[in-house]
Design an enzyme around this catalytic site. Sequence first.
Site, short mmCIF file in Angstrom:
data_model
loop_
_atom_site.label_atom_id
_atom_site.label_comp_id
_atom_site.label_asym_id
_atom_site.label_seq_id
_atom_site.Cartn_x
_atom_site.Cartn_y
_atom_site.Cartn_z
N LYS A 76 0.83 -1.21 0.00
CA LYS A 76 0.00 0.00 0.00
C LYS A 76 0.86 1.25 0.00
CE LYS A 76 -3.71 -2.51 2.28
NZ LYS A 76 -4.36 -2.88 3.56
N GLN A 101 -3.98 -1.24 9.73
CA GLN A 101 -3.96 -2.57 9.14
C GLN A 101 -4.55 -3.60 10.10
OE1 GLN A 101 -3.00 -3.35 5.94
NE2 GLN A 101 -3.79 -5.40 6.38
N ASP A 108 -10.38 3.62 4.77
CA ASP A 108 -10.65 2.18 4.72
C ASP A 108 -12.15 1.90 4.82
OD1 ASP A 108 -9.47 -0.28 4.28
OD2 ASP A 108 -9.23 -0.74 6.39
#
Length: 298
Positions: free
Chosen positions: A66, A110, A133
């Site tokens: 990412k 994450q 996200d």
Amino acid sequence: MTTDTPKHDILKRSDGGAVIMDGNRLRDEIIADIRAAIVKANQPKVCLATVLIGNNPASRIYVRQKRRKATEAGMISHHVELGDNASQIEAEAAVRELATDPNVHGILVQLPLPQGLDTSRILNPIPPAKDVDGLTPASLGRLVKGEAGHLPCTPLGVIRLLERYWIPTTGKRAVIIGRSILVGLPLVILLGRKGVDATPTLAHSRTRQLAELCRSADIVISAAGVAGLVTSDFLSAGATVIDVGISRVSKAIVGDVDFEACRNIAGAITPMPGGTGPMTIACLLQNTLEAAKKLGVL
């Protein structure tokens, strides 16, 4: 998103006949568009912050990917890393600091987190404007209510693949296998939205006659994390098959779909790897660009 690629070019078929829905190619198109938009705006400092807690090897790889793609897109990649011994208080404090930093426009924590940490409490400080996200309670609530906000990246990536490969959705039956808050539940909402207009059915480990249910579908999306779950018996001729599941078998990464068996029946199919995974990253960066716009950077 780039739309000038000829249809006959992108709809290339595999040896077995199915169209291979190439997530790597589409990700690269999206990243090129993002970079062009940033350059056109005189290269403002668009910042994506990633938070890695613990030493999960897979998570470390995902975050590295990412960050690399954010840099390719012309963004600043700011990284915060805490070890396995990080406390709940330390993790929450790290996220709060990013949430209040005016130079940070998108925040990704994450997942999964190490055992003992409360995921909700760590995600909650992320304001909806920076939740690129799309997984905080506030963002998911907006999704359910149909309000503006950042959409969860993997489900959004599935929608982008369907759009890019001209897969009809209006009036089509879609079966989603897997009911996680990360993929399955948001996909049911997105596929049923006006403009997409599919008729989604949610299936899971206790669904009876799963193969028969899937055979009735025009679109089958599997996010169960069960290697080889979807076989050719699950498909009607010409169905679209999207593999979101990830499992490790004999040190290899495999999906939920038996690709070699299904490609001979499906009309279109995603590979694993190279299908939905790259699209998750692409949509994360799209969301970050939109966050920067709404925060007045572009």
